[in-house]
Design an enzyme around this catalytic site. Structure first.
Site, short mmCIF file in Angstrom:
data_model
loop_
_atom_site.label_atom_id
_atom_site.label_comp_id
_atom_site.label_asym_id
_atom_site.label_seq_id
_atom_site.Cartn_x
_atom_site.Cartn_y
_atom_site.Cartn_z
NE ARG A 1 -3.77 -2.15 -0.37
CZ ARG A 1 -4.01 -2.97 -1.38
NH1 ARG A 1 -3.16 -3.01 -2.40
NH2 ARG A 1 -5.08 -3.73 -1.39
CG ASP B 1 -6.14 -2.31 1.81
OD1 ASP B 1 -5.08 -2.47 2.44
OD2 ASP B 1 -6.58 -3.16 1.01
CB SER C 1 -12.92 -10.28 -0.74
OG SER C 1 -12.19 -9.07 -0.84
#
Length: 408
Positions: free
Chosen positions: A94, A123, A178
């Site tokens: 990230r 996130d 996911s």
């Protein structure tokens, strides 16, 4: 002239639906930016999809080597593992993505950056802390938290929204896991994993490898070399770090290495359950650890363990671009000066089994460790050492005995 927004674009349904949404509600010119951290074929067909959805431009930025060299390696050297299990695959990527989004925003003269992270996860924190640290003037748009204007609550809603805006893409409303994938790992959440009482359906779930039960009956030996804490070769073949991770992913996946089922504590306060596949990363971190066992002294290893836990927390919480991360990394890098040598191990049904470690800087002394000690160690010296080392225990025991005697 319209203001520009940079959209962190994956090509999935969420970020595809966000393109017309941004144009409709903010009248932005939408510039998509897809950061390649090793997602593989997930990037196929993205440009056509982004343009069809209304984006004026798409950047596809190859950050694989930057991700490996500047984010993965510092965490490997630190031994950064969150809650003893999670090897930070998503967390490490990230800040790399946030940094490139800011760079593209500056290049394009954009006034905002948009991401598709939900309001429940980690996130959103990682992206936004990175952007705030690097570009505090840029506006951040998080549609999933803007419930007054973002009214879509399901994949069906998003598909219908896209159709209403002339975007007919082969997205399915079928529920599935996911997932987040990069070169280091792939994560899985959802379906049966939402209930911790359920065993994962590994036959349906795994992407990078197999379970230990389905791994080969024969083990496989692997040799790695390191120079100053950086991996340099696998089985005698010199490679850059990204290729080493690719090679280890294949080997680890084949032998059922690096499958973790964890209930972790998210930054936002809730627990979440997921399965992580990190075959190559698990091997690399274990090899690094085996070499450090030879070359680091006891006191340094004790502090480094604490710093590894601190580094894991920093990265997990999205605080990469902070003085604390820089300070912890500087300490870790100083410990890697002599982490040079060769590590050999055997991969067998989910296990990484030591098969010999050597280093020119090894602190292991065979003469000291053996029962026939040499000149450096006299058994009689242990008498005085134990007397002093145990003195606090003895004094306390004497005091407690005295108190007990006086109470009678």
């Amino acid at each position: 002239m319209k203001e520009k927004v940079i959209l962190a674009y994956s090509g999935g349904l969420d970020t595809t639906a966000i393109i017309p949404w941004l144009k409709e509600h903010f009248d932005y010119e939408v510039i998509c930016c897809c950061i390649d951290c090793g997602q593989g074929n997930e990037l196929d067909g993205l440009e056509e999809r982004a343009k069809l959805s209304g984006a004026s431009k798409l950047y596809i930025e190859d950050l694989v080597d930057d991700f490996c060299d500047n984010y993965i390696i510092p965490c490997v050297q630190a031994g950064a593992v969150y809650e003893n299990k999670y090897l930070l695959g998503t967390s490490m990527a990230r800040p790399a993505i946030a940094k490139r989004l800011v760079e593209i925003a500056r290049k394009e003269g954009a006034t905002a950056i948009c991401h598709g992270a939900t309001g429940k996860g980690n996130d959103q924190i990682r992206f936004e802390l990175g952007i705030k640290a690097l570009a505090p003037d840029l506006k951040i748009i998080a549609p999933w938290r803007m419930t007054d204007v973002w009214t879509m609550q399901s994949r069906e809603d998003e598909i219908e929204y896209c159709r209403q805006h002339g975007i007919n893409l082969p997205f399915s409303a079928d529920s599935s896991y996911s997932r987040d994938r990069n070169l280091w790992h792939i994560s899985h959440e959802g379906l049966e994993l939402e209930d911790p009482a359920n065993e994962p359906n590994y036959d349906h779930l795994l992407v990078l490898g197999v379970t230990p039960e389905k791994a080969p009956e024969e083990g496989e030996y692997v040799t790695m070399t390191f120079e100053k804490g950086i991996p340099t070769s696998v089985n005698g073949q010199k490679m850059k770090v990204s290729d080493i991770i690719r090679t280890l992913n294949q080997l680890g996946g084949k032998h059922g290495i690096g499958i973790v089922d964890i209930v972790e504590n998210r930054v936002v306060g809730m627990k979440s359950r997921g399965v992580y596949e990190t075959p190559g990363g698990t091997i690399l971190m274990e090899a690094q650890k085996q070499l450090e066992e030879l070359v680091l002294d006891r006191a340094t290893m004790e502090v480094k363990k604490d710093m590894g836990n601190k580094m894991a927390q920093i990265v997990y919480e999205g605080k990469w671009f902070t003085p604390l991360r820089e300070a912890v990394q500087a300490f870790v890098e100083s410990t890697q000066e002599y982490v040079t040598g060769e590590v050999k191990f055997k991969l067998y049904k989910g296990n990484i089994i030591k098969a010999g470690t050597t280093s020119p800087y090894s602190l292991y002394s065979e003469s000291l460790a053996s029962f026939t000690t040499g000149d450096l160690y006299d058994h009689h010296d242990a008498d005085g050492f134990i007397t002093l080392f145990g003195l606090p225990l003895k004094v306390r025991a004497m005091k407690m005995a005295e108190l007990k005697k006086n109470q009678k």
